[in-house]
Design an enzyme around this catalytic site. Structure first.
Site, short mmCIF file in Angstrom:
data_model
loop_
_atom_site.label_atom_id
_atom_site.label_comp_id
_atom_site.label_asym_id
_atom_site.label_seq_id
_atom_site.Cartn_x
_atom_site.Cartn_y
_atom_site.Cartn_z
N GLU A 122 41.84 36.48 41.84
CA GLU A 122 43.08 37.18 42.15
C GLU A 122 43.19 38.35 42.01
O GLU A 122 43.76 38.95 42.61
CB GLU A 122 43.91 36.41 40.70
CG GLU A 122 45.37 36.72 41.13
CD GLU A 122 46.21 36.25 42.16
OE1 GLU A 122 45.45 35.36 42.93
OE2 GLU A 122 47.27 36.53 42.59
N ASP A 123 42.51 39.17 40.98
CA ASP A 123 42.64 40.41 40.72
C ASP A 123 41.47 41.57 41.00
O ASP A 123 41.83 42.77 40.99
CB ASP A 123 43.18 40.50 39.25
CG ASP A 123 44.25 40.02 39.03
OD1 ASP A 123 45.17 39.71 39.68
OD2 ASP A 123 44.63 39.74 37.70
#
Ligand code: MN
Length: 747
Positions: free
Chosen positions: A99-100
Site C-alpha cells: 500500500e505505502d
C-alpha cells in the site's frame, strides 16, 4: 495522593535518540516474545521480513514523528500477544509495503512465498477500503463484505492488530480523521472481533473508539468509576472472600477475578436502559473460573444460596452458546448491603475462548496434537455468520484456510463508498439500476476500479464501480441477455415496452389513416365517440390503445375500418385460405412493412390478416422450427427457433406468437452457402453437378482462393424448397472429395 504506578524516574537513562535503534530494539523484543511460545520456529524468515520492510519504509514517518517501521513491528507484537504463527507475523511486518511503498505483491511472493503474499494482498485490499466511512445502516453490509473478501482468516487477524495499533496511537491525527477512524472501528472492526469471539480485542477497540467519539461521556463514566473505585474495590474484596470460602467448603476449585466494567459497556447499559450514571449499581462484576461444566452449575447454586438472584437476569450460555461460541453462566444478585452485582461463571477453557476467540486456535496449536484444535476452528467458521452453505469436506476446507462466507453475494462500492450488495456475477448495469433507475437507463459505460470495462462484465467483491451516464440515452434490449437482478430486468423491459408503445401508436395511427384513404373512409368525419366504441369492441378503452394494437400488428387496419364504416368497408369473410397473408386485403402499405419474400408461406395460428415476414437474421426455410414475434408496426417477424436473436427477442412472452408453415405452397427459398475446398481443378464442376442432380436453381456463384490457406472458397445462393432438400444438398457436397466444409450463411 495517588502516584501512577507506571511512571518512570527522570534519572533513568532514556533510549539513545537514534531513529533506527528503537525499532531494532522493538524487533528484538518481538523475537524474544515469540521464542517463549514457539521455541522451535525458525525466525530467519521473520528477520528477512523485518529487513525487507525496513528497507522500503526507510525515511517514512508516522504522524507521531516516529519512524514508520515502529507501526508494523508493533502490529507484529500484537499478533505475537495473540500467539499467532510466523506467517501472520511476517504479514504483520509487511502489511503496509504494498500500500505505502513501491513493493508489489509479486515481489512479496518471490521473497516470502505464496502464503505470505496472499495474506499481504488480502490486508492491502482491506486497507484500501479504509477510505470509506460507512453509513450506519450499511455497517452490517460492510462487515459482511470484509469477511467475504477475506480468503485467509489470518488476514482479518492482522487487520485487527493493525487497527488496534492505529487506535492506540490515534491521538496524533487530526480531529476529523480521528473521528472517522474511531467510528469505523466501533461500527466495523469491533463487531467483527466480536463475531470472531475475540472479547479482549473487541473490548480494547470499543473503549479506545468510545474515548474519541464521546469524550465527555467517557470522562464522566471514568470519573464515576474512579470516584467509587475505593468503595467498589473494598466491596469486591469482601464478596470475593465470602465466595472463596463458600466454594472451598463445597469442594469447588476456583479462581476468582473481581473487576470493574469497561467504560463502553457501562455506556451501552446507560443508553439501553435509559438510566443515569448514579442509577448504575453494578459497575462491578465477579468472575469465577473453575474446572468443569458440572462445577459451573455447582458454583451458581452456591452463589444463589448466598445472595438473592434478580429474576430474569440468569443466563445460561453454557447450554446455549452464543453464535460466536461464547459460553458462560451469568447472574445478577443482591449483595450484602443491598448492592447488586453481576457474577459470571465459566471454565478456564471457556474463558480462553471468550477472550481470544478464533485466535485461540493458533495459541495452543503447538502443544496439542490431534484434531481438537481444527475442530474448534471449523466450529468457529460454522458459527461465524449466517452460514448457509454446507461445507463439503471440512478437512480439505481448513487445510487451505480458505473461507468464502458469502458465496452468493458480491459487495461493491460507489466511488463515494456506498456499499451496493449484488448477486455474484452481477454486471455494471445491475449496479447502475441498484443506484437509481434513471442511472440505469441512461448508462452508457462503466469504470471498475478506475478502468473502463464492458457493460456485460461480472463485478467482484470490493469493486469500486463508476457509472457513466448520458441524458436521453435509452436502455438496450441486449442488456436483457446479461443482467442478473430482477430489478434491472424489470426496469429495462418496462422502458423498452414503453418506448415501443409510443412508436406503435404512431405507426398504428398512420397505418389506419393510409388504409382509410385507400379504402375511401373519411376518418375526419368519424366522431371520437364512434372511434372509442370500436376500440371498446376490441376490449380497449382508449383510441390510443387501438392505435398501439394496430402498430403492433395485432389486427389489420381493414378490420378496424370495417367496424368504423361498415357501409364502406366490408368485413372479410373468414374462410380458410392456403396463404392468408398473401391476400390482397393484407395491409401491404403499412409503414415500414415491406412485403418480404416468404409472405404467404407462413401462417399465424388462429389469426388471419397479419403481416408476416421471414426475419433476415436467420432467414428460415420451410421445414425448420419457427417462432413468431409481433414487432412494432411491421407485423410478425418469423425466426428460426435456433436463431440467436430469438432468445433476446422473446423475453416478452406476450409478443410471442405461434406460427406454422402454410401447406402446399410451391415456393422456394434462397439460401446462401459457403463451401471451403481444397484448391483443385474440377471442383466447381463437381459442385454444380450435385446441384443440378438435385434440380436446384443457382442464383449466384462466386469462387475465390483463400488467402491464408492453400484452399478455395465458393460462395453461392441457391433456391431450395425446404430444410430437407437443403440437408440433402449439403450432405451431397460434403461427400465430394476435396470439400472441407459446407456452411450456411444467414444474412
Ligand atoms: Mn497499517
Amino acid at each position: 495522593m495517588s502516584v501512577p504506578s507506571e511512571s518512570t524516574s527522570l534519572t533513568e537513562p532514556g533510549p539513545v535518540p537514534h531513529p533506527s535503534e528503537p525499532v531494532e530494539q522493538l524487533y528484538a523484543e518481538l523475537e524474544a516474545k515469540i521464542r517463549e511460545y514457539r521455541p522451535k520456529d525458525d525466525l530467519a524468515v521473520l528477520q528477512n521480513a523485518f529487513r525487507f520492510a525496513s528497507k522500503y519504509h526507510e525515511g517514512q514517518t508516522r504522524d507521531s514523528g516516529e519512524p514508520y517501521m515502529v507501526h508494523p513491528v508493533m502490529v507484529a507484537h500484537i499478533l505475537a500477544d495473540m500467539r499467532m504463527d510466523v506467517v501472520a507475523m511476517e504479514t504483520g511486518l509487511l502489511h503496509d509495503v504494498v500500500e505505502d511503498t513501491s513493493v508489489t505483491v509479486e515481489q512479496v511472493r518471490k521473497e516470502f512465498g505464496p502464503e505470505v503474499a496472499r495474506c499481504v494482498d488480502g490486508v492491502t485490499k482491506l486497507t484500501k477500503l479504509d477510505v470509506f466511512s460507512a453509513e450506519d445502516r450499511q455497517a452490517e453490509s460492510v462487515r459482511k463484505m470484509l469477511l467475504a473478501m477475506v480468503e485467509d482468516i489470518r488476514v482479518i487477524l492482522v487487520k485487527l492488530a493493525d487497527r488496534i495499533h492505529n487506535m492506540r496511537t490515534l491521538g496524533y491525527l487530526s480531529p476529523e480523521r480521528r473521528e472517522r477512524i474511531a467510528r469505523e472501528t466501533i461500527e466495523i472492526y469491533a463487531p467483527i472481533a466480536h463475531r470472531l469471539g475475540m472479547g479482549k480485542v473487541r473490548g480494547e477497540l470499543e473503549d479506545l473508539a468510545f474515548q474519541h467519539l464521546e469524550p465527555d461521556a467517557y470522562q464522566e463514566i471514568l470519573g464515576a468509576i474512579e470516584s467509587k473505585r475505593h468503595s467498589n474495590e473494598e466491596f469486591l474484596a469482601e464478596i470475593r472472600l465470602t465466595v472463596e470460602s463458600e466454594l472451598r467448603r463445597e469442594g469447588i476449585p476456583a479462581r476468582i477475578d473481581g473487576r470493574l466494567k469497561r467504560p463502553y459497556s457501562v455506556f451501552q447499559k446507560l443508553r439501553r436502559q435509559k438510566i443515569s450514571l448514579d442509577q448504575v449499581y453494578d459497575l462491578m462484576a465477579l468472575r469465577i473460573l473453575t474446572d468443569s461444566v458440572k462445577n459451573c452449575y455447582a458454583a451458581l447454586g452456591v452463589i444463589h444460596n448466598k445472595w438473592r438472584p434478580i429474576p430474569g437476569r440468569i443466563k445460561d450460555f453454557i447450554a446455549i452458546p452464543r453464535p460466536n461460541l461464547y459460553q458462560s453462566l451469568h447472574t445478577s444478585v443482591v449483595g450484602p448491603h443491598g448492592q447488586t452485582f453481576e457474577v459470571q461463571i465459566r471454565t478456564e477453557e471457556m474463558h480462553r475462548i471468550a477472550e481470544e476467540g478464533i485466535a485461540a486456535h493458533w495459541k495452543y496449536k503447538e502443544g496439542r496434537k490431534g484434531p481438537a484444535a481444527d475442530d474448534q476452528r471449523i466450529a468457529w467458521l460454522r458459527h461465524l455468520v449466517e452460514w448457509q452453505r454446507e461445507v463439503q469436506d471440512p478437512g480439505e476446507f481448513m487445510s487451505t484456510l480458505k473461507v468464502d462466507l458469502y458465496p452468493e453475494e458480491a459487495y461493491t462500492f460507489t466511488p463515494r463508498g456506498k456499499v451496493i450488495v449484488l448477486p455474484r456475477d452481477a454486471t455494471p448495469i445491475d449496479f447502475a439500476y441498484a443506484i437509481h433507475s434513471d442511472v440505469g437507463s441512461t448508462c452508457v459505460g462503466a469504470k471498475v476500479n478506475g478502468r473502463i470495462v464492458p457493460l456485460r462484465s461480472s463485478l467482484r467483491n470490493g469493486d469500486i464501480v463508476e457509472i457513466m451516464t448520458q441524458p436521453g440515452h435509452e436502455p438496450s434490449k441486449d442488456w436483457l441477455a446479461f443482467v442478473k437482478t430482477s430489478r434491472a430486468r424489470n426496469k429495462i423491459k418496462h422502458l423498452i415496452n414503453a418506448g415501443e408503445r409510443v412508436k406503435a401508436i404512431e405507426i398504428g395511427q398512420k397505418y389506419l389513416e393510409k388504409e382509410a384513404r385507400r379504402l375511401g373512409v373519411q376518418l375526419s368525419k368519424v366522431t371520437k365517440a364512434d372511434m372509442e366504441r370500436v376500440a371498446g369492441e376490441y376490449g380497449l378503452s382508449k383510441m390510443e390503445d387501438l392505435h398501439a394494437a394496430l402498430g403492433y400488428g395485432k389486427f389489420s387496419a381493414r378490420q378496424v375500418l370495417s367496424k368504423i364504416a361498415p357501409g364502406v368497408v366490408k368485413e372479410e369473410v373468414a374462410e380458410p385460405r392456403p396463404a392468408p397473408v398473401a391476400d390482397n386485403a393484407a395491409p401491404s402499405a403499412a409503414p415500414g412493412a415491406k412485403r418480404a419474400d416468404g409472405d404467404g408461406v407462413i401462417k399465424v395460428r388462429g389469426l388471419d390478416d397479419l403481416m408476416v415476414y421471414r426475419a433476415k437474421c436467420c432467414n428460415p426455410i420451410r421445414g425448420e422450427a419457427i417462432v413468431g414475434y409481433v414487432t412494432r408496426g411491421k407485423g410478425v417477424a418469423v425466426h428460426a427457433r435456433m436463431c440467436p436473436n430469438v432468445q433476446s427477442l422473446l423475453y416478452d412472452v406476450e409478443r410471442k406468437i405461434e406460427v406454422e408453415w402454410a401447406r402446399a405452397a410451391e415456393d422456394s427459398f434462397p439460401v446462401r452457402i459457403v463451401i471451403h475446398t481444397d484448391d483443385r481443378p474440377g471442383m466447381l464442376n463437381q459442385l454444380t453437378s450435385v446441384l443440378s442432380a438435385e434440380n436446384t436453381n443457382i442464383r449466384s456463384l462466386e469462387a475465390k482462393g483463400e488467402t491464408d490457406h492453400d484452399g478455395g472458397v465458393v460462395e453461392m445462393t441457391v433456391d431450395v424448397r425446404d430444410k430437407k432438400q437443403l440437408e440433402k444438398l449439403v450432405a451431397a457436397m460434403r461427400r465430394i472429395s476435396g470439400v472441407r466444409d459446407v456452411e450456411r450463411l444467414f444474412n
